[in-house]
Design a protein around this motif. Structure first.
Motif, PDB file in Angstrom:
ATOM      1  N   SER A 217       0.089  31.462  38.785  1.00  0.00           N
ATOM      2  CA  SER A 217      -0.546  30.331  39.450  1.00  0.00           C
ATOM      3  C   SER A 217      -0.315  30.432  40.959  1.00  0.00           C
ATOM      4  O   SER A 217       0.765  30.758  41.425  1.00  0.00           O
ATOM      5  CB  SER A 217      -0.055  29.006  38.874  1.00  0.00           C
TER       6      SER A 217
ATOM      7  N   LEU B 292      -4.942  32.861  45.818  1.00  0.00           N
ATOM      8  CA  LEU B 292      -5.078  32.714  47.260  1.00  0.00           C
ATOM      9  C   LEU B 292      -4.288  33.801  47.988  1.00  0.00           C
ATOM     10  O   LEU B 292      -4.708  34.291  49.027  1.00  0.00           O
ATOM     11  CB  LEU B 292      -4.648  31.311  47.688  1.00  0.00           C
ATOM     12  N   GLN B 293      -3.151  34.201  47.416  1.00  0.00           N
ATOM     13  CA  GLN B 293      -2.405  35.314  48.023  1.00  0.00           C
ATOM     14  C   GLN B 293      -3.221  36.598  47.996  1.00  0.00           C
ATOM     15  O   GLN B 293      -3.233  37.363  48.957  1.00  0.00           O
ATOM     16  CB  GLN B 293      -1.112  35.552  47.248  1.00  0.00           C
TER      17      GLN B 293
ATOM     18  N   ILE C 225      -6.492  36.918  47.900  1.00  0.00           N
ATOM     19  CA  ILE C 225      -7.586  36.849  48.871  1.00  0.00           C
ATOM     20  C   ILE C 225      -7.034  37.045  50.279  1.00  0.00           C
ATOM     21  O   ILE C 225      -7.596  37.787  51.093  1.00  0.00           O
ATOM     22  CB  ILE C 225      -8.338  35.510  48.736  1.00  0.00           C
ATOM     23  N   ALA C 226      -5.897  36.410  50.558  1.00  0.00           N
ATOM     24  CA  ALA C 226      -5.281  36.575  51.876  1.00  0.00           C
ATOM     25  C   ALA C 226      -4.946  38.040  52.123  1.00  0.00           C
ATOM     26  O   ALA C 226      -5.189  38.561  53.216  1.00  0.00           O
ATOM     27  CB  ALA C 226      -4.027  35.720  51.965  1.00  0.00           C
TER      28      ALA C 226
ATOM     29  N   PHE D 111       1.417  42.252  53.202  1.00  0.00           N
ATOM     30  CA  PHE D 111       1.746  40.871  52.852  1.00  0.00           C
ATOM     31  C   PHE D 111       3.157  40.799  52.246  1.00  0.00           C
ATOM     32  O   PHE D 111       3.964  39.941  52.606  1.00  0.00           O
ATOM     33  CB  PHE D 111       0.711  40.368  51.844  1.00  0.00           C
TER      34      PHE D 111
ATOM     35  N   TYR E 166      13.259  30.982  53.772  1.00  0.00           N
ATOM     36  CA  TYR E 166      12.243  29.929  53.766  1.00  0.00           C
ATOM     37  C   TYR E 166      11.279  30.018  54.942  1.00  0.00           C
ATOM     38  O   TYR E 166      10.331  29.256  55.039  1.00  0.00           O
ATOM     39  CB  TYR E 166      12.885  28.538  53.678  1.00  0.00           C
ATOM     40  N   TRP E 167      11.515  30.968  55.846  1.00  0.00           N
ATOM     41  CA  TRP E 167      10.538  31.202  56.925  1.00  0.00           C
ATOM     42  C   TRP E 167       9.352  32.036  56.439  1.00  0.00           C
ATOM     43  O   TRP E 167       8.369  32.180  57.161  1.00  0.00           O
ATOM     44  CB  TRP E 167      11.214  31.922  58.098  1.00  0.00           C
TER      45      TRP E 167
ATOM     46  N   SER F 123       6.666  31.989  54.287  1.00  0.00           N
ATOM     47  CA  SER F 123       5.252  31.586  54.303  1.00  0.00           C
ATOM     48  C   SER F 123       4.795  31.245  55.701  1.00  0.00           C
ATOM     49  O   SER F 123       3.675  31.562  56.089  1.00  0.00           O
ATOM     50  CB  SER F 123       5.010  30.360  53.437  1.00  0.00           C
ATOM     51  N   ALA F 124       5.673  30.589  56.468  1.00  0.00           N
ATOM     52  CA  ALA F 124       5.278  30.206  57.825  1.00  0.00           C
ATOM     53  C   ALA F 124       4.885  31.442  58.605  1.00  0.00           C
ATOM     54  O   ALA F 124       3.836  31.474  59.263  1.00  0.00           O
ATOM     55  CB  ALA F 124       6.409  29.466  58.512  1.00  0.00           C
TER      56      ALA F 124
ATOM     57  N   GLY G  84       1.715  33.163  57.099  1.00  0.00           N
ATOM     58  CA  GLY G  84       0.538  32.356  57.440  1.00  0.00           C
ATOM     59  C   GLY G  84       0.133  32.544  58.887  1.00  0.00           C
ATOM     60  O   GLY G  84      -1.036  32.768  59.203  1.00  0.00           O
ATOM     61  N   LEU G  85       1.120  32.490  59.762  1.00  0.00           N
ATOM     62  CA  LEU G  85       0.847  32.631  61.192  1.00  0.00           C
ATOM     63  C   LEU G  85       0.239  34.001  61.483  1.00  0.00           C
ATOM     64  O   LEU G  85      -0.774  34.115  62.187  1.00  0.00           O
ATOM     65  CB  LEU G  85       2.147  32.448  61.985  1.00  0.00           C
TER      66      LEU G  85
ATOM     67  N   LEU H 246      -1.338  35.949  59.427  1.00  0.00           N
ATOM     68  CA  LEU H 246      -2.681  36.024  58.856  1.00  0.00           C
ATOM     69  C   LEU H 246      -3.711  35.409  59.806  1.00  0.00           C
ATOM     70  O   LEU H 246      -4.743  36.004  60.103  1.00  0.00           O
ATOM     71  CB  LEU H 246      -2.714  35.313  57.503  1.00  0.00           C
ATOM     72  N   ILE H 247      -3.374  34.227  60.322  1.00  0.00           N
ATOM     73  CA  ILE H 247      -4.312  33.563  61.233  1.00  0.00           C
ATOM     74  C   ILE H 247      -4.508  34.400  62.490  1.00  0.00           C
ATOM     75  O   ILE H 247      -5.633  34.647  62.933  1.00  0.00           O
ATOM     76  CB  ILE H 247      -3.812  32.162  61.604  1.00  0.00           C
TER      77      ILE H 247
ATOM     78  N   VAL I   7      -6.605  37.502  61.722  1.00  0.00           N
ATOM     79  CA  VAL I   7      -8.004  37.211  61.416  1.00  0.00           C
ATOM     80  C   VAL I   7      -8.761  36.744  62.662  1.00  0.00           C
ATOM     81  O   VAL I   7      -9.865  37.202  62.946  1.00  0.00           O
ATOM     82  CB  VAL I   7      -8.078  36.156  60.299  1.00  0.00           C
TER      83      VAL I   7
END
Lengths: 318, 339, 504
Positions: free
Chosen positions: B241, B245-246, B248-249, B275, B290-291, B293-294, B297-298, B300-301, B304
């Motif tokens: 689950s 999205l991972q 696709i990323a 990734f 815990y850093w 995903s941050a 995500g950063l 990835l943005i 892109v």
């Protein structure tokens, strides 16, 4: 339509279902989906999508929790959290409006980013992952769990959202512009509409909606966690699309989204009452989503009429 | 100069590779353990599930569609694989059934998208719910833990000191790459995503291509499910689950465009590894996990958005070039016309 | 039937939902023949071509290719029988090389190397120089058309169908396309050339067929045709635009007195695709801007109304300089631009007439909420004024005819109550009666004292409506023509530049 059919169906299936009390209180379980789905309707009408809303819920939850645990007054913490979430939406909107990266990709990135930030906030304050921050003051817990005038607060909230956002989308100039941008972005630009601002603002609304939804969840569970709402994004989009909003933009109503949210929620509840497990309901919701879209395609003329009828009832209702 | 620009547009996977190597060196300079070959093999092994699914997803993305049901297909496949193995079924039967599960779900997705003309995101979103529900029904919400040891050991077989699952990944990437670039039918996937109307007019089997893309996506998720059971050794009721999205990323990170017609499976594979690398690297840099995903995500943005700016720049450049060459043609013609 | 014909069509019929789109088409094409097909919108040209290329099936009738009876189920069948259609908007794969674009979908032909050789041979045969490793997205529209033609030739097409190939080309590109077509015809390839430009028919074709209401109204070798006979074929005799002339004269007389003060002044404006443009426009004046497609007219208009930026020069609206203003601000100052591409930039197709018309003036309505009654009043006014045929103001735009859609677009900009209105190709792709309505509306606007800038590729339209005409060529104003000297010939020769003058 779905809702009425469903009420009858489950009413026949299980006598206990039509117990109003049961029905209304079951809404507590899924109100947060509706609260996030209503502003999401705006984004999808402009032809975009925001998959980061689930993460924004977690961000909102953990922000409230950490600020409150840090000694801030709970209501101030709540307002700060909502501001943070609106800013998160602003970031989405800025990137979508001012670069030509597709909304899905942008919000996919920010989905990880916001979830990450939520985790960092929670990790930095050493709130343990599973238990989160709890022990909120009673007034805050009452937001989602309380009863006003005989109805659960979550119903009042949904009604409030329906009125405010329904009026915003269907009666104001802003709402009209949202539709026009979704139908034909270029024609909107040539008509002198500030398309970039419209697009950006819908993402801010979605962020705000995610924020409020996160707070309701926090209040409902009386616990702030960074991963609250992590699985919410797909039900939220399902509710919007099931409610008649076209994923291609330009069509959709707030009322439709609200009804669909309730349908999905009631379905869960009704199927469980009639002895099905919640797993089985995801199957039915999934099938319903596909069938609804197929039906719309095959019956386009019929549905067009239904749409117009639907729209006018919305106007009357609000 | 011109052809150089075109090559850069074409070789997007090269830029992700360079970026990844640079990242490796950067983390390596902080902690030299990161660049040692064991770590690298470990990282690649850790990314295999993502990588396999990214391959299948690439086919769908190339045709300008999207498949968000793969996370739950992977979960169901893993569950089927787990229960069959636990009940003592023959390995061949297990693999065959699991693959069938993936292919059939993919086929249904494909029919919905190509023949019933349901937008891909809706079709697969619905399917996501359906398949997730089926999985929970099938397992009754229980974890599957008694996987026979012989199956788990497959994951630890090493050929040339590289674990077996990595070989599966490499093999699949190569097959997919050769199919997409060297065969006529493979090129159809690009054509359909690049310009569907054009493909239709040229008489390409547009619908068949789309259905096949979804079947391949389902297949890859099934294979990922097989590997998951092998690697992890148990199947929880939440398996897969959020994976969609991972995946696709990862594909987007590897330069596969959601608008279709652009990208390659090698890029998608590299994206999946990158990734995972980002996620694992933090430990080596002594940043709390815990850093994760941050930072991903950063990145990835940034990648892109940067890529979109870069593509825009390239297009403008080539338009400029084209205008210049056109101007020359005009002048030539006029000089011809005068005598 | 004889075998000298490449293509022979006999008594073809086709109807959609009970409407006869084609009724009794007979048509033959010889080797090396260039056969022009003309007809208005809805005359059945594209349906006929879609039947020939296998996209549609005919209800009845026969089709023979080189004497062999055929019936196509899909475009592939047509390709196999040597028929290839070059669509009006070339369908090129942007992320693929020219080579891939050409070979894509090719069935059962040998190795890539041989294919490449074949492509190069074909390119050589028609005498082009093009680098086949370039990507689709770098090609100009003319080059994309060449790629389409190459696709057909590599598929060994014996019959090429070109669907209005020149509508988006510049003059030089048209010339070289014509050279190519003649070359292909010399090689024995039969060409069906769909167009709406008479000059091209006489310049290029051997034979011509005129379609009207699904029938061929005139057909034969080009030598038997005159300009007038073509026109007779196109327009039913009782609807000849003879009364236009008298109407026009009266307009001329009334117009002279009406021209008032200067409202728009453009001084040495330079931007992308246009340079050094200066002119002024007065109240009650219709200033035509003529020129071929690609001359920079639309770019100029978009710069004036604030959609695109310009580099240097000044624009004065009512004496006030406008620069770097948003479209909204320019509109509020009284300048409206009615865009050229109705579908892409004009209409909101899945919403009502009312919401379309008020889309430009939402910000002028008072209050947060939309005043529904006021909105309805405004809509009704424009629906009546412009004679928009719709079943009420809530009808969706997608249900209206092209002409009525265009009127809605016009209404939406008129609702801003402009002083200056720029009309870009206001009658493109609409039927004759809607066209007449739009001409009437434009003349009314002029009488009301609006300043109108009329951009049109239809030279006759420019001549009929304008008080004064600027002719643009390759981004510059080439010539200014006063009312008295306004003729189609004058404009055409200026639009095509000096070269044409030398020839004629």
């Amino acid at each position: 339509m779905f809702l009425v059919g469903e009420l009858i169906f489950f009413g026949l299936l299980t006598p206990g279902f039509l117990n109003i009390q049961n029905l209304l209180f079951s809404m507590n379980d899924f109100a947060y989906i509706g609260l996030a789905a209503i502003p999401m309707t705006f984004v999808i009408i402009t032809g975009g999508i925001d998959v980061s809303v689930g993460s924004i819920m977690g961000l909102s939850s953990i922000t409230v929790g950490v600020l409150w645990a840090g000694g801030l007054h709970i209501w101030i913490a709540l307002i700060v959290a909502l501001i943070v979430c609106t800013l998160a939406g602003l970031l989405n909107g800025l990137i979508v409006a001012f670069t030509d990266v597709q909304p899905l990709v942008v919000t996919l990135g920010t989905m990880f980013l916001f979830a990450g930030i939520a985790l960092v906030i929670s990790g930095g304050s050493s709130a343990t992952g599973y238990e989160g921050i709890s022990g909120f003051p009673n007034p805050f817990v009452q937001i989602a769990n309380g009863i006003t005038l005989g109805l659960p607060n979550s119903i009042w909230l949904i009604l409030f959202f329906l009125l405010i956002f329904g009026a915003l989308l269907h009666l104001t100039k802003y709402g009209r512009n949202v539709y026009l941008v979704g139908i034909n972005m270029k024609a909107a630009k040539y008509s002198g509409i500030a398309t970039k601002w419209i697009v950006m603002s819908t993402y801010m609304l979605a962020g705000l909606g995610g924020g409020i939804s996160g707070i309701i969840l926090t209040s409902y569970f009386s616990s702030a966690r960074s991963d609250l709402g992590a699985q919410a994004i797909l039900p939220v989009i399902t509710a919007v699309v099931l409610g008649g909003t076209s994923i291609l933009g330009g069509r959709g109503t707030v009322l439709g989204t609200v009804i669909a949210s309730i349908v999905v929620g009631m379905m869960n509840y009704g199927l469980q009452l009639s002895g099905m497990t919640s797993e089985q309901t995801t199957i039915i919701v999934g099938v319903m989503l596909i069938v609804a879209v197929v039906m719309r395609r095959f019956n386009i003329n019929y549905v067009k009429k239904w749409f117009i009828g639907n729209r006018s009832t919305t106007t009357k209702g609000s | 100069m011109k052809s150089f620009l075109y090559k850069i547009i074409k070789v997007r996977e090269l830029s992700i590779l360079i970026l990844m190597v640079a990242y490796f060196l950067f983390v390596g300079s902080i902690n030299s353990q990161f660049t040692n070959s064991n770590t690298i093999v470990l990282l690649v092994n850790g990314s295999i599930i993502l990588l396999v699914m990214a391959i299948g997803q690439s086919f769908v993305l190339l045709t300008a569609n999207i498949d968000v049901s793969i996370g739950s297909i992977m979960g169901l496949s893993a569950a089927v694989c787990g229960t069959l193995l636990a009940s003592g079924a023959n390995l061949g039967v297990v693999v065959f059934s699991v693959i069938c599960v993936g292919a059939v779900i993919g086929f249904v997705n494909g029919i919905g998208v190509s023949y019933l003309k349901i937008p891909a995101i809706i079709m697969t979103l619905g399917m996501l719910g359906v398949v997730r529900g089926l999985m929970l029904l099938y397992t009754k919400g229980m974890w599957i833990e008694n996987i026979p040891n012989y199956y788990k050991k497959i994951a630890r077989i090493e050929i040339l000191s590289i674990p077996f699952p990595v070989w599966i990944g490499v093999f699949l990437v190569l097959i997919a790459y050769l199919f997409l670039t060297k065969t006529k039918f493979g090129r159809y996937f690009y054509a359909v995503g690049d310009n569907t109307d054009g493909a239709q007019l040229l008489g390409l089997p547009v619908n068949t291509v789309k259905v096949l893309a979804f079947i391949l996506s389902g297949l890859s998720a099934a294979i990922a499910g097989l590997i998951f059971v092998m690697n992890i050794g148990f199947v929880s009721n939440q398996t897969g689950s959020g994976m969609e999205l991972q995946v696709i990323a990862a594909a987007v990170l590897g330069g596969v465009a959601l608008t279709g017609g652009m990208g390659s499976v090698i890029g998608a594979g590299l994206g999946a590894i990158f990734f995972t690398v980002i996620n694992s690297s933090l430990v080596f840099m002594k940043i709390p996990a815990y850093w994760n995903s941050a930072i991903s995500g950063l990145l990835l943005i940034l990648i892109v958005v940067g890529d979109s700016r870069f593509q825009k720049y390239l297009k403008e450049r080539s338009r400029q070039n084209q205008k210049n060459s056109l101007g020359e043609n005009d002048r030539e013609k006029q000089s011809k016309a005068i005598p | 039937m004889s075998e000298e014909y490449l293509l022979e069509i006999e008594d073809l019929h086709k109807q959609f939902n009970g409407n006869h789109v084609l009724s009794g088409i007979n048509f033959t094409l010889k080797k090396g023949e260039i056969y022009a097909v003309v007809g208005g919108n809805g005359a059945g040209k594209s349906t006929l071509m879609k039947i020939i290329t296998g996209l549609y099936k005919a209800d009845s009738g026969e089709m023979e290719i080189s004497g062999k009876r055929v019936r196509f189920a899909n475009p592939n069948d047509a390709h196999k029988n040597g028929i290839y259609l070059v669509p009006q908007e070339p369908l090129v794969f942007p992320n693929m090389t020219i080579e891939e674009n050409i070979t894509m979908g090719l069935k059962g032909i040998g190795k890539p190397k041989e294919l490449r050789k074949k492509i190069l041979q074909v390119i050589n045969r028609v005498g082009w120089s093009i680098d086949i490793s370039r990507l689709g997205l770098t090609l100009s529209i003319a080059e994309q058309q060449l790629v389409e033609i190459l696709r057909g030739l590599v598929r060994e097409a014996q019959i090429l169908i070109l669907d209005e190939p020149t509508s988006t080309l510049t003059h030089n590109e048209i010339d070289s396309l014509f050279d190519t077509i003649r070359q292909l015809s010399d090689n024995g390839i039969g060409i069906i050339y769909i167009t709406h430009r008479f000059s091209e028919i006489f310049e290029l074709s051997h034979s011509v067929a005129v379609l009207r209401d699904g029938k061929i109204s005139a057909q034969g070798p080009i030598s038997e045709f005159s300009y007038k006979r073509l026109l007779d074929g196109l327009v039913p005799t009782n609807e000849q635009p003879s009364n236009n002339i008298t109407q026009k004269k009266s307009v001329i007389q009334s117009s002279i007195e009406q021209i008032g003060a200067t409202v728009l002044e453009i001084d040495s404006l330079c931007g992308n695709k246009f340079q050094d443009i200066s002119f002024s426009l007065r109240e009650g004046e219709i200033l035509g801007i003529a020129g071929v497609v690609g001359a920079g007219r639309t770019e100029l208009a978009e710069a004036i109304c604030g959609i695109k930026k310009f580099n240097s020069g000044t624009i004065k609206l009512n004496g006030k300089r406008i620069k770097n203003l948003s479209i909204r601000k320019v509109m509020d100052l009284g300048l409206a631009y009615v865009p050229e591409d109705r579908h892409a930039h004009g209409i909101f197709n899945i919403t009502s007439v009312r919401k379309n018309i008020t889309s430009t003036i939402l910000n002028r309505l008072n209050g947060l909420f939309i005043p529904i009654t006021k909105e309805n009043e405004i809509t009704k006014k424009y629906v009546n004024d412009l004679k928009i045929k719709a079943e009420g103001t809530n009808q969706e735009l997608s249900d209206l005819s092209g002409g009525n859609q265009q009127k809605v677009v016009l209404a939406k900009y008129l609702a801003t109550e402009p002083k200056v209105i720029i009309l870009d190709e206001p009658t493109r792709g609409i039927d004759a009666s809607a066209r007449a309505d739009i001409y009437r509306i434009i003349n009314q606007l002029k009488e009301r004292g609006l300043a109108v800038l009329l951009i049109s590729s239809d030279t006759e339209e420019i001549v009929e409506l304008s008080d004064r005409v600027l002719v643009m060529q390759e981004g510059k104003i080439n010539k200014e023509i006063e009312k008295e000297k306004l003729t189609v010939d004058n404009i055409t020769s200026a639009a095509f530049g000096v070269k044409k003058d030398v020839i004629s």
